[in-house]
Design an enzyme around this catalytic site. Structure first.
Site, PDB file in Angstrom:
ATOM      1  N   ASP A  72       0.990  -1.129  -0.044  1.00 57.30           N
ATOM      2  CA  ASP A  72      -0.469  -0.135  -0.050  1.00 57.30           C
ATOM      3  C   ASP A  72       0.724   1.459  -0.064  1.00 57.30           C
ATOM      4  O   ASP A  72       2.266   1.225  -0.136  1.00 57.30           O
ATOM      5  CB  ASP A  72      -1.114   0.168   0.831  1.00 57.30           C
ATOM      6  CG  ASP A  72      -1.758   1.051   1.303  1.00 57.30           C
ATOM      7  OD1 ASP A  72      -2.282   1.640   0.059  1.00 57.30           O
ATOM      8  OD2 ASP A  72      -1.610   1.846   2.396  1.00 57.30           O
ATOM      9  N   SER A  73       0.087   1.979  -0.074  1.00 55.27           N
ATOM     10  CA  SER A  73       0.946   3.710  -0.166  1.00 55.27           C
ATOM     11  C   SER A  73       1.342   3.896   1.182  1.00 55.27           C
ATOM     12  O   SER A  73       2.231   5.163   1.019  1.00 55.27           O
ATOM     13  CB  SER A  73      -0.166   4.488  -0.542  1.00 55.27           C
ATOM     14  OG  SER A  73      -0.594   4.729  -0.381  1.00 55.27           O
ATOM     15  N   GLU A 131      -4.726   9.015   9.216  1.00 57.58           N
ATOM     16  CA  GLU A 131      -3.270   8.864  10.561  1.00 57.58           C
ATOM     17  C   GLU A 131      -3.231  10.274  11.181  1.00 57.58           C
ATOM     18  O   GLU A 131      -2.157   9.190  12.405  1.00 57.58           O
ATOM     19  CB  GLU A 131      -2.330   9.586   8.435  1.00 57.58           C
ATOM     20  CG  GLU A 131      -2.797   8.497   7.546  1.00 57.58           C
ATOM     21  CD  GLU A 131      -2.020   7.902   7.342  1.00 57.58           C
ATOM     22  OE1 GLU A 131      -0.962   8.141   7.628  1.00 57.58           O
ATOM     23  OE2 GLU A 131      -1.089   7.201   6.558  1.00 57.58           O
ATOM     24  N   CYS A 182      -3.835  -1.072  -2.145  1.00 55.47           N
ATOM     25  CA  CYS A 182      -4.077   0.248  -2.234  1.00 55.47           C
ATOM     26  C   CYS A 182      -4.804   0.751  -3.350  1.00 55.47           C
ATOM     27  O   CYS A 182      -4.855   0.089  -4.722  1.00 55.47           O
ATOM     28  CB  CYS A 182      -2.995   0.608  -2.791  1.00 55.47           C
ATOM     29  SG  CYS A 182      -2.778   2.335  -2.607  1.00 55.47           S
ATOM     30  N   ASN A 183      -6.490   0.872  -3.052  1.00 52.39           N
ATOM     31  CA  ASN A 183      -6.740   1.232  -3.803  1.00 52.39           C
ATOM     32  C   ASN A 183      -6.670   2.177  -5.585  1.00 52.39           C
ATOM     33  O   ASN A 183      -6.464   2.320  -6.619  1.00 52.39           O
ATOM     34  CB  ASN A 183      -8.532   2.237  -3.562  1.00 52.39           C
ATOM     35  CG  ASN A 183      -8.761   1.355  -2.808  1.00 52.39           C
ATOM     36  OD1 ASN A 183      -9.983   0.216  -2.972  1.00 52.39           O
ATOM     37  ND2 ASN A 183      -8.817   0.609  -2.117  1.00 52.39           N
ATOM     38  N   CYS A 187     -10.980   2.557  -0.603  1.00 55.49           N
ATOM     39  CA  CYS A 187      -9.879   3.171   0.141  1.00 55.49           C
ATOM     40  C   CYS A 187      -9.582   2.417   1.413  1.00 55.49           C
ATOM     41  O   CYS A 187      -9.801   2.447   2.047  1.00 55.49           O
ATOM     42  CB  CYS A 187      -9.729   4.948   0.744  1.00 55.49           C
ATOM     43  SG  CYS A 187      -8.131   5.634   1.251  1.00 55.49           S
ATOM     44  N   THR A 188      -7.874   2.428   0.758  1.00 55.97           N
ATOM     45  CA  THR A 188      -7.501   1.043   2.003  1.00 55.97           C
ATOM     46  C   THR A 188      -7.408   1.868   3.764  1.00 55.97           C
ATOM     47  O   THR A 188      -7.460   1.235   5.330  1.00 55.97           O
ATOM     48  CB  THR A 188      -7.117   0.263   2.208  1.00 55.97           C
ATOM     49  OG1 THR A 188      -5.496   0.448   1.404  1.00 55.97           O
ATOM     50  CG2 THR A 188      -6.982  -0.865   1.226  1.00 55.97           C
ATOM     51  N   HIS A 189      -7.949   3.031   3.620  1.00 55.49           N
ATOM     52  CA  HIS A 189      -7.943   3.786   5.122  1.00 55.49           C
ATOM     53  C   HIS A 189      -8.826   3.882   5.427  1.00 55.49           C
ATOM     54  O   HIS A 189      -9.123   3.765   6.927  1.00 55.49           O
ATOM     55  CB  HIS A 189      -7.426   5.255   4.579  1.00 55.49           C
ATOM     56  CG  HIS A 189      -5.526   5.548   4.678  1.00 55.49           C
ATOM     57  ND1 HIS A 189      -4.690   4.820   3.660  1.00 55.49           N
ATOM     58  CD2 HIS A 189      -4.846   5.819   5.784  1.00 55.49           C
ATOM     59  CE1 HIS A 189      -3.443   5.228   4.580  1.00 55.49           C
ATOM     60  NE2 HIS A 189      -3.520   6.036   5.199  1.00 55.49           N
TER      61      HIS A 189
HETATM   62  N1  DGL Z   1      -4.499   3.617   1.073  1.00 59.07           N
HETATM   63  C1  DGL Z   1      -4.504   3.880  -0.655  1.00 59.07           C
HETATM   64  C2  DGL Z   1      -6.145   4.110  -1.093  1.00 59.07           C
HETATM   65  O1  DGL Z   1      -6.323   2.148  -0.930  1.00 59.07           O
HETATM   66  C3  DGL Z   1      -4.915   5.894   0.499  1.00 59.07           C
HETATM   67  C4  DGL Z   1      -3.692   6.462   0.413  1.00 59.07           C
HETATM   68  C5  DGL Z   1      -3.013   7.580  -0.576  1.00 59.07           C
HETATM   69  O2  DGL Z   1      -3.375   8.324  -0.749  1.00 59.07           O
HETATM   70  O3  DGL Z   1      -1.781   7.632  -0.590  1.00 59.07           O
HETATM   71  O4  DGL Z   1      -6.048   4.742  -1.799  1.00 59.07           O
END
Ligand code: DGL
Length: 271
Positions: free
Chosen positions: A14-15, A156, A77-78, A188-190
């Site tokens: 993921d990012s 975060e 990471c989407n 988004c995984t967040h």
């Molecule tokens: N976790 C990332 C996703 O699923 C988003 C975070 C980012 O912007 O890097 O898209």
């Protein structure tokens, strides 16, 4: 490292730390698997970057994980998945599972009214990857989407339970709710960290799809079909975490995403 494919680890990237919500589900459902996670914290957020840049980072992350002799790759990471899957499939010859396809499938299964909401980063929403994935399965479904760029920093920072979260959710989601969506995809995984507050705002009529469970289920099917699932009696699962930077609040936030204590993490710089 063994040569038996089934004993090899699953690579997940993921990012940043959001992908740990997928790892959490993986650990719960496939406890015998070894997992190698890479979080590209030094270059986060991906969601505001250009398509070319996101593809380049995704290729570098996948190359690093491939060197760990993984048997499958999960793009948790989407934002990466929304633009880089063709490039990753072309460059890496191993099973690759992303979060978008499984989440889209779940949304199609759940909607009764054919009105699905999708929220994600600006890059994910602009790519229209969810619209395509949903329409491939069911062209008549209406997809309404909204970019929610402030959700990642909120998560975060750990501000997931208070009034700031509630106000931000209201601002971003009001237009979707006006469209009477009956399913909302957390693209988004967040965002699973905000699930409770989002559910409170959208009400019980709207079913929320978190990509973690459908993704893990799909990965399980893929590994099962190939005969590459880790033997249930043979090995103990494990988790090794690599990051491209080690920020101050890493452990606190990471443990919240993962739902457990974290072992020491290793820092690697990718180029
Ligand atoms: N976790 C990332 C996703 O699923 C988003 C975070 C980012 O912007 O890097 O898209």
């Amino acid at each position: 490292m063994t040569n038996n494919i089934e004993s090899r680890p699953i690579g997940v990237f993921d990012s940043g730390l959001g992908g740990l919500t997928v790892v959490r589900e993986l650990r719960k459902n496939l406890p015998h698997e070894k997992i190698v996670y890479f979080g590209d914290i030094a270059r986060l957020p991906y969601g505001i970057k250009s398509k070319q840049q996101i593809i380049e980072f995704s290729k570098q992350n996948s190359a690093f994980l491939s060197k760990q002799k993984i048997k499958a790759l999960v793009v948790a990471c989407n934002t990466s998945a929304s633009v880089s899957m063709p490039a990753l499939r072309k460059n890496f010859k191993l099973p690759i599972v992303d979060v978008i396809g499984p989440a889209a499938r779940r949304a199609v299964q759940l909607t009764r009214e054919g009105r699905v909401g999708v929220i994600g980063t600006t890059a994910t929403i602009e790519s229209k990857a969810y619209d395509r994935a949903i329409h491939r399965l069911s062209p008549k479904i209406k997809v309404f989407s909204a970019a929610c760029p402030l959700f990642v920093p909120l998560v975060e920072e750990g501000w997931t339970q208070d009034g700031v979260a509630a106000d931000t959710i209201k601002k971003y989601l009001t237009p979707l709710i006006r469209q009477n969506v009956d399913v909302l995809v957390l693209g988004c995984t967040h965002y699973p960290m905000l699930k409770g507050k989002i559910q409170q705002f959208v009400g019980p009529r709207v079913k929320i799809v978190d990509s973690a469970f459908p993704t893990v289920n799909f990965l399980k099917e893929v590994l099962h079909c190939q005969g590459h699932l880790a033997p249930a009696n043979g090995q103990k699962g494990g988790l090794e975490i690599f990051v491209s930077d080690f920020p101050r609040n890493f452990i606190r936030i990471g443990e919240r995403f993962l739902g457990q204590k974290m072992n020491p993490v290793k820092v690697v710089r990718l180029k």
